[in-house]
Scaffold this active site. Sequence first.
Site, PDB file in Angstrom:
ATOM      1  CG  HIS A  46     -46.205 -18.934  44.460  1.00  0.00           C
ATOM      2  ND1 HIS A  46     -45.674 -17.671  44.573  1.00  0.00           N
ATOM      3  CD2 HIS A  46     -46.440 -19.121  43.131  1.00  0.00           C
ATOM      4  CE1 HIS A  46     -45.587 -17.126  43.368  1.00  0.00           C
ATOM      5  NE2 HIS A  46     -46.035 -17.977  42.472  1.00  0.00           N
ATOM      6  CG  ASN A  76     -47.637 -14.093  37.937  1.00  0.00           C
ATOM      7  OD1 ASN A  76     -48.703 -13.552  37.647  1.00  0.00           O
ATOM      8  ND2 ASN A  76     -47.552 -14.998  38.903  1.00  0.00           N
TER       9      ASN A  76
END
Length: 484
Positions: free
Chosen positions: A350, A319
Amino acid sequence: MATETTSSCTGSNLLQPISEIINLPLDQVNFVVCQLFALLTAFWFRLYLHPSKTSPFIRHVVATLLGFYLALFCFGWLCFIVALGYLSFCQITRVYVFDYGMYSADFTGPMMVITQKITSLAFEIHDGLARKEEQLTPSQRCLAVRKMPSLLEYLSYNCNFMGILAGPTCSYNDYMAFIEGTAYQPRHLETNGKENGKYKHTEPSPKNNVISKLCTCAISLAIFLSVSKIFPVERSIDDKFIASTPFILQVLYLYLSMLATRPKYYFIWTLSDAINNAAGFGFNGYNKDGSPRWDLISNLRILDIEFATSFKMFLDNWNIQTALWLKRVCYERCPINPTAATFLLSAMWHGVYPGYYLTFLTGIGMTMAARALRHNIRPYFLGSTTHKSVYDVITWAGTQVAICYTVVPFVLLAVGPSLKFYRSWYYCIHIACLLLVLALPVKPWHLRAKEEQQQQNSLQGGLTGDHNSQCITDNNCNQKHKAT
């Protein structure tokens, strides 16, 4: 079953028959179909709306309208009613209104990417308009936005069709260079500032790179669909499995189960990267052999992930654009304990599942222990190639186990199952990390940050020419430079 998850899809029901035939949730079918549509549209966008054929205004309008359409098809109007600034609210809605404990391709995905872009652009504008040049780091100077974007430019940057569903995020300057057709010019300069005449008149084609990435997508999807159900992570907390399986086999099973979950992300991120490349976005200069590089906004490097020999190496290649975002908006700017602050911000970004916070809290300890171990132990293995190879094998195995152990709560999501797993391992890696941090000395974070900054300055010092030629951007430096 697909029919059981239909109610959680806020987007179009047009593909419901396909969802029932292939037995996949409708939201995931919508997502994949829209990404494939975006891929085909990206080729059309590059060929027929090329900067040499049309104006930046038209490119902005088309990219934005197509992005809005894809978002509406996938997620409905809810994506825009609660959008732009209400990410936390959306995450709570996802958990407690829709499917708690289940993955769904819902509207929070685009919201997470848009949150990255909004906050990145805010800091870039602040650096360009409100801070003095001498206050900026070299990377901040490159990324600084010197002119306030128009409403159309702002919407196009945040909502273009190439990245609205799954990103990746990118700097505003890189996106504007792509829209205006100047993205290739700075990258025709070598590091000594001289123009690379061999390639200066040729606009590289992304065809080969897109084909390669689509092949990676197909392999990743096939592996995920065939293997993920064979090694479910939930079996690691099954009482019978814990009682009857030797610990070493539990470790092996944990590694295999986590290995089976990663191709899902490989598929999503590589497809997103291919879409951007197909539109002509992502060019990042040339390799030594003259072949074009299309990794400006790539989100992962699979081989470096699977063969990572340190916790940091794994995170640096996983990521990537989110890691860069966290570095730019938090780590470089936080005055107190930036490592902990960065992990906390990542958890909040998140969502609100407790497992996210358990993972990132564990990650803080893992990072500190890995840093201390590498700082104190690694020098003893650099004397010969054999010793270095032994060190790499040991650290690869240790890194893979540590990563798997850390991210179990991220997959299980809830507190109870996560703590049950850690209890079955007697919190052994938590305890080991604590002992390593207490026993081994390591440089304070501000000294490490100073050294990293000096190294970055030395890299930037080799670049001459105008402002644009210096900004290849710092994506390239950050992705390739591995600081200890």
